[in-house]
Scaffold this active site. Sequence first.
Site, mmCIF file in Angstrom:
data_model
loop_
_atom_site.group_PDB
_atom_site.id
_atom_site.type_symbol
_atom_site.label_atom_id
_atom_site.label_comp_id
_atom_site.label_asym_id
_atom_site.label_seq_id
_atom_site.Cartn_x
_atom_site.Cartn_y
_atom_site.Cartn_z
ATOM 1 C CD1 TRP A 76 -1.547 2.384 1.970
ATOM 2 C CD2 TRP A 76 -3.020 1.428 0.583
ATOM 3 N NE1 TRP A 76 -2.564 3.295 1.759
ATOM 4 C CE2 TRP A 76 -3.472 2.730 0.908
ATOM 5 C CE3 TRP A 76 -3.783 0.637 -0.280
ATOM 6 C CZ2 TRP A 76 -4.682 3.246 0.415
ATOM 7 C CZ3 TRP A 76 -4.976 1.147 -0.778
ATOM 8 C CH2 TRP A 76 -5.403 2.435 -0.435
ATOM 9 C CB ILE A 77 1.760 3.766 -2.400
ATOM 10 C CG1 ILE A 77 2.553 2.602 -3.002
ATOM 11 C CG2 ILE A 77 2.551 5.071 -2.444
ATOM 12 C CD1 ILE A 77 3.899 2.366 -2.376
ATOM 13 C CG ASP A 85 -0.449 2.438 -20.095
ATOM 14 O OD1 ASP A 85 -0.764 3.476 -20.710
ATOM 15 O OD2 ASP A 85 -1.299 1.671 -19.605
#
Length: 294
Positions: free
Chosen positions: A100-101, A202
């Site tokens: 998790w950031i 991307d």
Amino acid sequence: MFISEQLLYTINQTLKQSQRLSGPLSVAGVIHGGSINRCFRLKSGKESFFLKVNSQRDYPEMFMKEAMALKLLDSTHSILVPQVISYGAAGDEQFLLLQWINTGANTSRAQERLGEGLAALHHHSASGFGLDYTNYMGSLIQSNRPHAEWVDFFVEERLKPQVKIAADKWLIDQDTINKFNLLFCRMKEFLPEVKPALVHGDLWSGNYMIGEGETPVLIDPAIAYANRECDIAMSKLFGGFDEIFYESYNHHFPLEKNWNERTDLWNLYPLLIHLNLFGRSYLGAIKAALKRYL
């Protein structure tokens, strides 16, 4: 949106085996995951995880390929990516579990560090263009069959497959197909010689985050060894990057002469992807880009 009991049990067992389970596993929130993924925040004790879920029947090995890409990007020590905790499947569902950031401020310093980190990433090269496995661009298969020359790789593995998909779906007219065929014959006129660079593939504004401490983090890669200008070009397609990002990048890894004259050329690939995924509203931009080079 929900997580099946079978999938939650599988993830719980994975975390237990890796000794990452510090308390009961729970769903702490639903996160927007784009058009194909269901995304969640999971919690175990004080630790949070980011979970992506989709159909392994519809997108086989997608998360395995993404995990491989994130690990390769991480191995360059150039720019941060989320740590891969685990990936796998339960029933028809496949999952990717990531670190998790916590979100930080997207400041000028953060943009400067993003440019510096991308430049460092692009210094990583290979003997040819491509990759030793296929992956995905969005929800479409992306072929990375190796080529010694950039023009051959860009035409054969990027443009031609997407033009064929568009033609098969009646999204593109014969005149535009003819113009692509002419472009393929003339492509070498527009290109300087370049070394392969490891690219994100991307790089639009939705595929980077700014974490705590103004730290940039790349997410959702579609990697290959390619022309580094492709990342720069796509960053301009939908906006979301400050001018200081480009100044920082160019300071650490100066771009080739007249690079900005090739931006529309490289962006034909993501525009074709968007045409094939979202419809004919992108055809006008494709025609305008072709007109510039023919």
